[in-house]
Design an enzyme around this catalytic site. Sequence first.
Site, mmCIF file in Angstrom:
data_model
loop_
_atom_site.group_PDB
_atom_site.id
_atom_site.type_symbol
_atom_site.label_atom_id
_atom_site.label_comp_id
_atom_site.label_asym_id
_atom_site.label_seq_id
_atom_site.Cartn_x
_atom_site.Cartn_y
_atom_site.Cartn_z
ATOM 1 N N ASN A 1 0.709 -1.075 0.119
ATOM 2 C CA ASN A 1 0.447 -0.375 -0.482
ATOM 3 C C ASN A 1 0.822 0.991 -0.162
ATOM 4 O O ASN A 1 1.475 1.130 0.851
ATOM 5 C CB ASN A 1 -1.336 0.304 1.232
ATOM 6 C CG ASN A 1 -1.863 1.120 1.591
ATOM 7 O OD1 ASN A 1 -1.845 2.104 1.083
ATOM 8 N ND2 ASN A 1 -2.811 1.243 1.895
ATOM 9 N N GLU B 1 -3.570 1.724 -2.888
ATOM 10 C CA GLU B 1 -4.381 3.032 -2.654
ATOM 11 C C GLU B 1 -3.011 4.158 -3.222
ATOM 12 O O GLU B 1 -2.018 4.982 -3.034
ATOM 13 C CB GLU B 1 -3.511 3.711 -1.099
ATOM 14 C CG GLU B 1 -4.818 4.459 -0.633
ATOM 15 C CD GLU B 1 -4.303 4.774 0.989
ATOM 16 O OE1 GLU B 1 -5.554 5.511 1.314
ATOM 17 O OE2 GLU B 1 -3.889 4.253 1.801
ATOM 18 N N TYR C 1 -7.292 -3.812 -2.646
ATOM 19 C CA TYR C 1 -7.578 -2.560 -1.530
ATOM 20 C C TYR C 1 -9.633 -2.607 -0.635
ATOM 21 O O TYR C 1 -10.203 -2.114 -1.431
ATOM 22 C CB TYR C 1 -7.351 -1.675 -2.169
ATOM 23 C CG TYR C 1 -7.363 -0.610 -1.225
ATOM 24 C CD1 TYR C 1 -6.448 -0.643 0.060
ATOM 25 C CD2 TYR C 1 -8.142 0.651 -1.740
ATOM 26 C CE1 TYR C 1 -6.743 -0.040 1.328
ATOM 27 C CE2 TYR C 1 -7.958 1.797 -0.811
ATOM 28 C CZ TYR C 1 -7.200 1.664 0.959
ATOM 29 O OH TYR C 1 -7.383 2.134 2.172
ATOM 30 N N ASP D 1 -3.966 -5.083 0.359
ATOM 31 C CA ASP D 1 -4.370 -4.113 1.496
ATOM 32 C C ASP D 1 -5.474 -4.857 1.918
ATOM 33 O O ASP D 1 -6.624 -4.187 1.404
ATOM 34 C CB ASP D 1 -4.366 -2.864 2.099
ATOM 35 C CG ASP D 1 -4.418 -2.283 3.060
ATOM 36 O OD1 ASP D 1 -4.937 -2.976 4.001
ATOM 37 O OD2 ASP D 1 -4.205 -1.159 3.109
ATOM 38 N N ASN E 1 -6.255 -5.232 4.868
ATOM 39 C CA ASN E 1 -7.110 -4.152 6.440
ATOM 40 C C ASN E 1 -7.494 -4.867 7.611
ATOM 41 O O ASN E 1 -8.094 -4.435 7.986
ATOM 42 C CB ASN E 1 -8.192 -3.032 5.358
ATOM 43 C CG ASN E 1 -7.559 -1.648 5.440
ATOM 44 O OD1 ASN E 1 -6.795 -1.164 6.745
ATOM 45 N ND2 ASN E 1 -7.836 -0.950 3.766
ATOM 46 N N ASP F 1 2.664 4.299 5.412
ATOM 47 C CA ASP F 1 2.790 4.110 6.468
ATOM 48 C C ASP F 1 2.275 2.133 7.485
ATOM 49 O O ASP F 1 2.130 1.253 7.425
ATOM 50 C CB ASP F 1 1.122 3.890 7.387
ATOM 51 C CG ASP F 1 -0.104 4.187 6.540
ATOM 52 O OD1 ASP F 1 0.004 4.172 5.962
ATOM 53 O OD2 ASP F 1 -0.905 4.159 7.512
ATOM 54 N N HIS F 2 2.710 1.900 5.304
ATOM 55 C CA HIS F 2 2.172 -0.027 5.437
ATOM 56 C C HIS F 2 4.016 0.098 4.473
ATOM 57 O O HIS F 2 5.382 0.146 4.156
ATOM 58 C CB HIS F 2 1.577 -0.245 5.051
ATOM 59 C CG HIS F 2 0.190 -0.379 3.983
ATOM 60 N ND1 HIS F 2 0.014 -0.868 4.832
ATOM 61 C CD2 HIS F 2 -0.306 1.204 4.474
ATOM 62 C CE1 HIS F 2 -2.077 -0.650 5.429
ATOM 63 N NE2 HIS F 2 -1.468 0.592 4.995
#
Length: 262
Positions: free
Chosen positions: A9, A36, A107, A150, A152, A252-253
Amino acid sequence: MPFTLATWNINSVRLREGLVARLMNEEQPDVLCLQECKSPVDKIPLEQFRSLGYTHFVARGQKGYNGVAIFSKIPMEDAGHRDFVGKGDARHVAARLENGVTVHNFYVPAGGDVPDREVNEKFGHKLDFLTEMRDWFHAERPGKSIMVGDLNIAPREDDVWSHKQLLKVVSHTPIEVEHLGQTQDAGDWVDVTRADIPDGQLYSWWSYRARDWDTSDRGRRLDHIWASGDIANAGHNSRILRPVRGWEQPSDHAPVFASFDL
């Protein structure tokens, strides 16, 4: 045909074009799946990536949100996409490699902050998205396929920094874990990362909110590589590139890797 695949991501492919190029140059995965991307397809920067050998490309995009892309050194063809929950979001794209393996890049919606669909529409969207994935995999029974992205959700107790403290936090709630498990079972998917690394804490995401993400290490494993049961045994050498989270202006991934001998 042995090949290495990575999923990441990127949180804006245009903002972090240099980081993508650095990963391509230093790690050289044969296939790189991004989520993303936050860009229309025609605005995704391709020149630098092509110069690094990633001459094959499929994507679905939209301005400022979502977006999924697959870059490859291996010849591949666009294998379509599905519009889950009918929102028109760019959250899935598939490509078929020249060896016949289909790669699905997802995603999954994050789900907002409150794990209650009655008061949080985003959480309901996430659960409905997973339900449609489950039903599709049950109907299609994918074979010779790899699913990445991702998702999540951190499903296992050792996929989060504190199982007890995150049980009521979106991404690790029992209902999300149950939905993800049903999706995995419906497609006879094998979690390649955990097949390779069965024990111990394992994270791929650390919040931007942490003052020192590395020291506090309050991570979650939100990014996944799954393989259909018929090829799962070909997967090996799984790893999460934690240092990438520390690059300048990072996502942040962190990227997740696996190799396949197919």
